[in-house]
Scaffold this active site. Structure first.
Site, PDB file in Angstrom:
ATOM      1  N   PRO A  92       0.820  -1.219   0.000  1.00 42.55           N
ATOM      2  CA  PRO A  92       0.000   0.000   0.000  1.00 42.55           C
ATOM      3  C   PRO A  92       0.850   1.265   0.000  1.00 42.55           C
ATOM      4  CG  PRO A  92      -0.055  -1.093   2.146  1.00 42.55           C
ATOM      5  CD  PRO A  92       0.624  -2.028   1.212  1.00 42.55           C
ATOM      6  N   HIS A 263       7.743  -0.078   7.149  1.00 43.43           N
ATOM      7  CA  HIS A 263       7.210   1.010   6.322  1.00 43.43           C
ATOM      8  C   HIS A 263       8.258   1.513   5.324  1.00 43.43           C
ATOM      9  CE1 HIS A 263       3.304   3.173   6.512  1.00 43.43           C
ATOM     10  NE2 HIS A 263       3.916   4.042   5.749  1.00 43.43           N
ATOM     11  N   VAL A 297      12.801  -5.203  -1.077  1.00 39.92           N
ATOM     12  CA  VAL A 297      12.831  -6.286  -2.066  1.00 39.92           C
ATOM     13  C   VAL A 297      13.106  -5.719  -3.456  1.00 39.92           C
ATOM     14  CG1 VAL A 297      11.497  -8.110  -3.184  1.00 39.92           C
ATOM     15  CG2 VAL A 297      11.273  -7.720  -0.715  1.00 39.92           C
TER      16      VAL A 297
END
Length: 368
Positions: A92, A263, A297
């Site tokens: 998100p 985050h 990632v």
């Protein structure tokens, strides 16, 4: 008679050549405004945690198996009953129109075409309903910044459930924003719509997105899990888990999933890389609920390492924003497809035919 041609909601779309995910950032910087690029790309304070998210993967080593009879590996999987072509999630991100006019619509279409899971932020630039129309039944989750206003929260939950959300992702690590120096230097204030907030307040566009966390509750506690689950009837996944004890407490309180994340290094600087915390959290969870992971990632091998250490779904943030900026929904798909190609190679070379094999793969780390 056919009406006048309507504006294409997906805007300009083009294929992008993806060499690797890391190089997308420099390319995106050339097409984004200075403030927009700074907002998307930066971490908090000195950026230690943001960078550690990626560099920590160097301390995870896969132990490949040979002569395993592997051919054409299958990376498809299921998550909470949803069938996916790959164990990938668009993590998100707020206000995706900063990257491209199509915003969440482009992100949703790119995810759908790639066969991966999409998640939408409370602070999206398109409404839940608008995004759901593009997703058209594709796997979808809604991320919730817990509002101070319970009626507004009910509105969001109702919209998400009507849109077919598989689960609610409650973000627990962002009761206020981290200190981000590029935003200060650029005098940057987030531009564009807070579409879900305007839908609740006025149903019209034009509400600015300044003061992003103004509507969010700061005093969060475990009681929210059962409250949200009881009202929505949807599984509640807790995002921002970095400590095993918090994972255990969340599950005890009724959480249906754990989301290991810091985050993207945008909140507390000085925290470990997210992958460093995953093994201990996975051990504490002990397969009771599924685990989502994100943080740094950039490679297919990173995805395999996260899965082998206990994740069931792996989120990607900034690279999808850069793909969106460079090519609209097609750019999102191209980023996902490149990552799937790298995953396929890594599965073949580690002797893994299926995701079940990946989950059983042996890895060596310096922190677990």
């Amino acid at each position: 008679m056919v009406d006048a041609v309507k504006a294409d909601p997906f805007g300009k779309v083009n294929a992008i050549d993806v060499l690797d995910l890391a190089s997308l950032e420099a390319r995106a910087e050339k097409v984004l405004g200075r403030g927009e690029f700074g907002y998307i790309s930066e971490g908090s304070d000195d950026g230690y945690t943001m960078h550690r998210n990626t560099t920590a993967f160097q301390d995870v080593h896969m132990l490949p198996r040979v002569l395993q009879g592997v051919e054409n590996p299958d990376q498809s999987t299921t998550f909470m009953g949803a069938k996916l072509a790959s164990p990938l999630l668009t993590a998100p991100i707020a206000s995706n129109t900063l990257a491209h006019p199509s915003g969440e619509l482009g992100l949703a279409k790119g995810a759908k075409e790639a066969g991966i899971m999409m998640s939408q932020s409370t602070f999206a630039s398109k409404t839940i309903a608008e995004t759901a129309a593009v997703s058209d039944g594709a796997p979808y989750m809604f991320q919730l910044y817990m509002p101070k206003d319970w009626e507004y929260c009910q509105y969001l939950l109702d919209e998400a459930k009507q849109a077919g959300a598989l689960a609610i992702i409650l973000t627990a690590d962002s009761t206020l924003g981290g200190y981000r120096e590029k935003d200060v230097m650029n005098h940057y204030h987030l531009k564009g719509r807070l579409a879900n907030l305007e839908g609740y307040n006025t149903g019209q566009s034009g509400v600015g997105a300044g003061g992003l966390f103004k509507e969010s509750m700061q005093k969060l506690d475990l009681g929210l899990i059962s409250k949200l689950a009881s009202y929505s009837g949807l599984p509640i996944i807790i995002k921002g888990i970095q400590h095993p004890a918090d994972a255990v407490a969340a599950i005890t309180a009724g959480a249906a999933g754990i989301y290991v994340s810091n985050h993207g290094g945008r909140q507390l600087d000085g925290a470990p890389g997210a992958i460093e915390q995953l093994p201990a959290i996975a051990a504490a969870v002990d397969h009771r609920v599924p685990i989502i992971f994100d943080g740094g990632v950039q490679r297919g091998t990173h995805v395999l390492k996260a899965l082998a250490l206990g994740a069931d779904l792996v989120g990607i943030g900034r690279p999808f924003s850069y793909g969106l900026a460079l090519g609209g929904w097609q750019g999102v798909k191209d980023v996902a497809d490149h990552l799937k190609m790298e995953i396929n190679i890594a599965m073949q070379l580690t002797g893994c035919q299926t995701m079940a094999d990946v989950k059983q793969m042996k890895v060596k780390t310096t922190f677990a």
